[in-house]
Design a protein around this motif. Structure first.
Motif, PDB file in Angstrom:
ATOM      1  N   ASN A 491      25.445  -0.608 -61.011  1.00 46.94           N
ATOM      2  CA  ASN A 491      24.858   0.740 -60.928  1.00 46.94           C
ATOM      3  C   ASN A 491      23.458   0.748 -60.322  1.00 46.94           C
ATOM      4  N   TYR A 492      22.996  -0.372 -59.732  1.00 44.58           N
ATOM      5  CA  TYR A 492      21.733  -0.387 -58.993  1.00 44.58           C
ATOM      6  C   TYR A 492      21.947   0.279 -57.631  1.00 44.58           C
ATOM      7  N   THR A 493      20.906   0.939 -57.143  1.00 42.08           N
ATOM      8  CA  THR A 493      20.930   1.442 -55.775  1.00 42.08           C
ATOM      9  C   THR A 493      20.513   0.313 -54.832  1.00 42.08           C
ATOM     10  N   GLN A 494      20.681   0.546 -53.536  1.00 48.13           N
ATOM     11  CA  GLN A 494      20.281  -0.480 -52.566  1.00 48.13           C
ATOM     12  C   GLN A 494      18.794  -0.777 -52.680  1.00 48.13           C
ATOM     13  N   LYS A 495      17.953   0.254 -52.883  1.00 47.21           N
ATOM     14  CA  LYS A 495      16.506   0.048 -53.017  1.00 47.21           C
ATOM     15  C   LYS A 495      16.190  -0.770 -54.265  1.00 47.21           C
ATOM     16  N   SER A 496      16.867  -0.470 -55.378  1.00 50.56           N
ATOM     17  CA  SER A 496      16.611  -1.203 -56.618  1.00 50.56           C
ATOM     18  C   SER A 496      16.974  -2.674 -56.455  1.00 50.56           C
ATOM     19  N   VAL A 497      18.083  -2.938 -55.765  1.00 46.90           N
ATOM     20  CA  VAL A 497      18.485  -4.327 -55.527  1.00 46.90           C
ATOM     21  C   VAL A 497      17.443  -5.034 -54.661  1.00 46.90           C
ATOM     22  N   GLN A 498      16.963  -4.342 -53.605  1.00 54.64           N
ATOM     23  CA  GLN A 498      15.979  -4.953 -52.714  1.00 54.64           C
ATOM     24  C   GLN A 498      14.674  -5.238 -53.447  1.00 54.64           C
ATOM     25  N   ASP A 499      14.241  -4.313 -54.334  1.00 52.31           N
ATOM     26  CA  ASP A 499      13.022  -4.526 -55.116  1.00 52.31           C
ATOM     27  C   ASP A 499      13.170  -5.738 -56.020  1.00 52.31           C
ATOM     28  N   TYR A 500      14.333  -5.864 -56.663  1.00 49.11           N
ATOM     29  CA  TYR A 500      14.593  -7.018 -57.532  1.00 49.11           C
ATOM     30  C   TYR A 500      14.541  -8.317 -56.734  1.00 49.11           C
ATOM     31  N   ALA A 501      15.129  -8.300 -55.545  1.00 44.60           N
ATOM     32  CA  ALA A 501      15.117  -9.496 -54.697  1.00 44.60           C
ATOM     33  C   ALA A 501      13.702  -9.856 -54.269  1.00 44.60           C
ATOM     34  N   ASN A 502      12.897  -8.852 -53.901  1.00 45.97           N
ATOM     35  CA  ASN A 502      11.516  -9.100 -53.467  1.00 45.97           C
ATOM     36  C   ASN A 502      10.682  -9.675 -54.600  1.00 45.97           C
ATOM     37  N   GLU A 503      10.841  -9.138 -55.795  1.00 42.83           N
ATOM     38  CA  GLU A 503      10.056  -9.594 -56.945  1.00 42.83           C
ATOM     39  C   GLU A 503      10.346 -11.050 -57.289  1.00 42.83           C
ATOM     40  N   ASN A 504      11.562 -11.494 -57.032  1.00 44.38           N
ATOM     41  CA  ASN A 504      11.957 -12.840 -57.438  1.00 44.38           C
ATOM     42  C   ASN A 504      12.144 -13.791 -56.265  1.00 44.38           C
ATOM     43  N   GLY A 505      11.727 -13.359 -55.042  1.00 47.58           N
ATOM     44  CA  GLY A 505      11.803 -14.227 -53.879  1.00 47.58           C
ATOM     45  C   GLY A 505      13.222 -14.570 -53.466  1.00 47.58           C
ATOM     46  N   LEU A 506      14.139 -13.615 -53.581  1.00 43.82           N
ATOM     47  CA  LEU A 506      15.539 -13.852 -53.247  1.00 43.82           C
ATOM     48  C   LEU A 506      15.881 -13.228 -51.900  1.00 43.82           C
ATOM     49  N   ASN A 507      16.889 -13.798 -51.245  1.00 41.88           N
ATOM     50  CA  ASN A 507      17.398 -13.237 -49.996  1.00 41.88           C
ATOM     51  C   ASN A 507      18.685 -12.478 -50.296  1.00 41.88           C
ATOM     52  N   VAL A 508      18.763 -11.212 -49.899  1.00 44.41           N
ATOM     53  CA  VAL A 508      19.924 -10.392 -50.243  1.00 44.41           C
ATOM     54  C   VAL A 508      20.586  -9.866 -48.975  1.00 44.41           C
ATOM     55  N   SER A 509      21.928  -9.869 -48.962  1.00 48.86           N
ATOM     56  CA  SER A 509      22.693  -9.262 -47.873  1.00 48.86           C
ATOM     57  C   SER A 509      23.627  -8.220 -48.474  1.00 48.86           C
ATOM     58  N   PHE A 510      23.833  -7.102 -47.756  1.00 47.99           N
ATOM     59  CA  PHE A 510      24.607  -5.981 -48.268  1.00 47.99           C
ATOM     60  C   PHE A 510      25.896  -5.811 -47.475  1.00 47.99           C
ATOM     61  N   SER A 511      26.943  -5.386 -48.150  1.00 51.82           N
ATOM     62  CA  SER A 511      28.184  -4.941 -47.526  1.00 51.82           C
ATOM     63  C   SER A 511      28.602  -3.661 -48.238  1.00 51.82           C
ATOM     64  N   SER A 512      29.682  -3.012 -47.740  1.00 50.40           N
ATOM     65  CA  SER A 512      30.105  -1.749 -48.357  1.00 50.40           C
ATOM     66  C   SER A 512      31.621  -1.683 -48.410  1.00 50.40           C
ATOM     67  N   ALA A 513      32.121  -0.899 -49.352  1.00 51.28           N
ATOM     68  CA  ALA A 513      33.566  -0.728 -49.531  1.00 51.28           C
ATOM     69  C   ALA A 513      33.816   0.566 -50.280  1.00 51.28           C
ATOM     70  N   TYR A 514      35.057   1.099 -50.156  1.00 48.51           N
ATOM     71  CA  TYR A 514      35.432   2.310 -50.890  1.00 48.51           C
ATOM     72  C   TYR A 514      35.720   1.965 -52.343  1.00 48.51           C
ATOM     73  N   SER A 515      35.415   2.893 -53.217  1.00 50.04           N
ATOM     74  CA  SER A 515      35.692   2.692 -54.637  1.00 50.04           C
ATOM     75  C   SER A 515      36.035   4.031 -55.274  1.00 50.04           C
ATOM     76  N   ASP A 516      37.120   4.022 -56.058  1.00 56.65           N
ATOM     77  CA  ASP A 516      37.510   5.244 -56.773  1.00 56.65           C
ATOM     78  C   ASP A 516      36.761   5.395 -58.082  1.00 56.65           C
ATOM     79  N   THR A 517      36.016   4.324 -58.531  1.00 59.59           N
ATOM     80  CA  THR A 517      35.373   4.356 -59.848  1.00 59.59           C
ATOM     81  C   THR A 517      33.851   4.293 -59.786  1.00 59.59           C
ATOM     82  N   VAL A 518      33.281   3.780 -58.682  1.00 59.37           N
ATOM     83  CA  VAL A 518      31.826   3.632 -58.579  1.00 59.37           C
ATOM     84  C   VAL A 518      31.272   4.685 -57.631  1.00 59.37           C
ATOM     85  N   GLU A 519      30.228   5.352 -58.083  1.00 54.47           N
ATOM     86  CA  GLU A 519      29.627   6.422 -57.296  1.00 54.47           C
ATOM     87  C   GLU A 519      29.078   5.876 -55.974  1.00 54.47           C
TER      88      GLU A 519
END
Length: 665
Positions: A491-519
């Protein structure tokens, strides 16, 4: 305290981050506020010392009075099982001593900015009648945003605290000690001003003004020696800026700035062009009534001013008295010389001269009818510099009168040049240095560049020559890469994930897919999964929801391309084969044919197209146009599922093409 110990049911100890002569400091999690704090705990060996506990508690009381962005905040004070502690703001950064060592030379404007924040904090303390008494770069933190935080009011004095008594103990660090404190006097606000002047000197030159073999020798220099010129160290330093140092470090407290506020106002204008030709600061001439003096008191008969005749008489009597004593002394020398020459040399025992100065030793040898022989020097860890280590021959030996006795004079403890230990194993280095007499201390830090146990930093710079037994060297040691447990990003947004990665020095890559259950826009999945241990610079993958998959439309649109042949010979009659359903349309086309005009000898064909689909009727013209050559045409059809479409093409009133078409699968 052990890691993970929960102090007073609230503060979870993470790790030790510092050691001091009075207390140890730990990093901890405040389980109530969810923030990290620093906890200063009185050392166990001092818990039973009532005076020390009172000083420790005084620090807490003094600090809690002060609320200023440049002073480390005190959140809580307490005691658990007889163990006193103070909970303070945790400052991420380094102390000013390390900052100077790392970044020197520091730009003059940056020096002024740093001093301005320090002076603001000291002024607040003085406004509350609190004197710090131990201002030094080691007690001043500079965070990762270059903001100043003053800490450690452990020996601070409240002016109205009548329970404190003056002692001869010098509590402040000797390199920043004011002359009046060095003499055993009580500290005042002007004593803090003096320490601020020494700190400014160090910011401008990278070193303290006075060094010595012992704390006592340094203290003496504070009230006997003039502060060295910062302009001699760096001629580019404006005189106005050097004047701030001289004004703050005047020997007499009355000549210093009246307040930290006044010093700040002066330093902030020191780089202005209007002060470019400023004269060197000189303190006012004063009668130092505070010093002990020996005053000659004249006899009553001398209180009146003698006339010239009386003066000449006094001068004559003095000369007469001088020659009388000179004659007596000469006779004594002749008499003694005759006795010595006429006497046989006697046996003499060499006295114990160890610990004496060379002058004292020479005098003692003379008293024992011995002469000074060769004088040599060597380093000695146990004998003070310029003192006798031993005699040659040794003490107690019997020699003849007037024999020469050699002296071995101490150069003091031998200085050792500190090496560069960065990257070396802390355990091995500490063991070696402790054998040499160093006091070794340790702080820890996570590091991606150094393996666990390797030294990442040292507070005594390499190349500096020091006396081991007088030197404390602190190493920052790597605990290895910082390891964290992967957070659940559901339930994190893309910005929240990026902030978490920046705070902990992590490298993050994003992908996308359809979901009937996740907003739409929220995390569907992550890799590694939640709870997995990861290190800094690890790669993580996150899939974001596109929302529900769209429903396939009820109709399908497709197209078909045909080539309509050109007929160079046209007829005016309607084709007999034309069906009844196109009779009217063919007649219309035939009419058009009969009226067609030739253009440059080329006869036009007139084409009419009819289609049948979800949006068109076969009896309604879809397209109509002339051609003079074979021509391609693109027909677009829209049909519902499982339905077909139709088309008819009429050329000059004659049906030439028709068919049923299906949507491609």
């Amino acid at each position: 305290m052990e890691t993970n110990h929960i102090l007073s049911g609230r503060y979870k100890i993470i790790k030790p981050i510092g050691e001091g002569g009075m207390a140890n400091v730990y990093l901890a999690d405040d389980l109530q506020t969810k923030k990290q704090v620093a906890i200063k705990v009185l050392r166990m060996d001092l818990q039973s010392n009532d005076d020390t506990k009172r000083r420790f508690q005084r620090e807490a009381r003094a600090s809690r009075k002060l609320n200023h962005p440049n002073i480390v905040k005190v959140f809580d004070i307490g005691e658990e099982n007889g163990m006193s502690y103070i909970v303070m703001e945790y400052v991420v950064g380094m102390d000013l001593k390390h900052y100077i060592q790392k970044y020197f030379p520091i730009p003059y404007q940056k020096v002024i900015d740093i001093m301005s924040e320090i002076l603001d904090a000291v002024q607040v303390a003085h406004d509350h009648d609190i004197i710090h008494r131990d201002l030094k770069p080691q007690n001043i933190m500079i965070d990762n945003h270059d903001h100043i935080k003053i800490m450690d009011f452990g020996i601070a004095v409240a002016l109205h605290d009548n329970s404190l008594t003056q002692t001869n103990t010098l509590l402040g660090s000797v390199h920043y000690l004011s002359p009046e404190q060095a003499k055993g006097g009580m500290a005042t606000k002007q004593s803090d001003i003096y320490a601020l002047g020494i700190i400014l000197y160090e910011l401008l030159t990278g070193k303290v003004p006075f060094e010595g073999e012992s704390a006592v020798s340094i203290a003496i220099k504070h009230f006997q020696s003039e502060i060295p010129s910062v302009q001699k160290f760096d001629p580019r330093i404006p005189q106005a800026l050097e004047n701030v140092v001289l004004h703050a470090t005047a020997k007499n407290p009355k000549d210093r700035y009246l307040s930290a506020k006044e010093m700040k106002a002066d330093i902030q204008t020191s780089l202005q062009k209007s002060r470019a030709n400023e004269a060197k600061y000189l303190p006012a001439l004063r009668d130092d009534l505070d010093e002990t003096k020996i005053i000659d008191v004249p006899a009553k008969s001398d209180l009146t001013t003698p006339d010239k005749k009386q003066s000449r008489k006094l001068a004559f009597l003095k000369r007469k008295r001088f020659w009388l004593w000179a004659g007596i002394l000469g006779l004594l020398v002749i008499l003694i010389t005759g006795i010595v020459i006429g006497s046989a040399k006697k046996d003499v025992t060499i006295p114990d001269l160890s610990g004496m100065s060379q002058t004292q030793a020479e005098s003692t040898l003379g008293d024992n009818h011995l002469q000074v022989g060769d004088v040599a020097q060597q380093h000695d860890d146990n004998v003070q510099k310029n003192r006798v280590i031993k005699t040659i021959p040794n003490k107690g030996m019997v020699v003849k009168e007037n024999s020469r006795v050699g002296l071995l004079i101490s150069l003091g403890p031998k200085k050792i040049e500190v090496a560069n230990y960065v990257g070396k194993n802390y355990t091995d280095v500490a063991k070696t240095l402790k054998k040499l007499g160093f006091t070794v201390r340790k702080t820890t830090v996570t590091s991606n560049d150094y393996a666990a146990g390797q030294i990442t930093k040292q507070d005594v710079p390499d190349g500096k020559k020091v006396i081991p037994r007088d030197t404390i060297i602190t190493f920052t040691v790597s605990t290895g890469e910082a390891v964290i447990n992967m957070r659940d990003l559901t339930n994190y947004t893309q910005k929240s994930v990026q902030d978490y990665a920046n705070e902990n020095g992590l490298n993050v890559s994003f992908s996308s897919a359809y979901s009937d259950t996740v907003e739409k826009g929220l995390v569907i999945s992550q890799s590694p999964s939640a709870g997995t241990p990861i290190s800094r610079e690890a790669n993580i993958k996150v899939s974001l929801s596109l929302g529900k998959r769209p429903v396939k439309p009820a109709t399908t649109t497709f197209s078909k391309t045909l080539t309509i042949p050109y007929n160079p010979v046209t007829t005016s009659s309607t084709s007999a084969s034309t069906s009844s359903s196109t009779q009217s349309s063919s007649t219309s086309s035939s009419s058009l044919s009969s009226s067609a005009q030739s253009s440059g000898g080329v006869q036009e064909n007139h084409v009419t197209i009819f289609i049948q689909d979800s949006t068109h009727n076969i009896n309604t013209v879809y397209k109509q146009f002339p051609i003079t050559q074979d021509t391609q045409v693109n027909l677009s059809f829209t049909v519902k599922q499982n339905e077909s479409a139709y088309y008819r093409i009429v050329r000059d009133g004659e049906l030439i093409m028709s068919d049923e078409v299906q949507a491609p699968q």
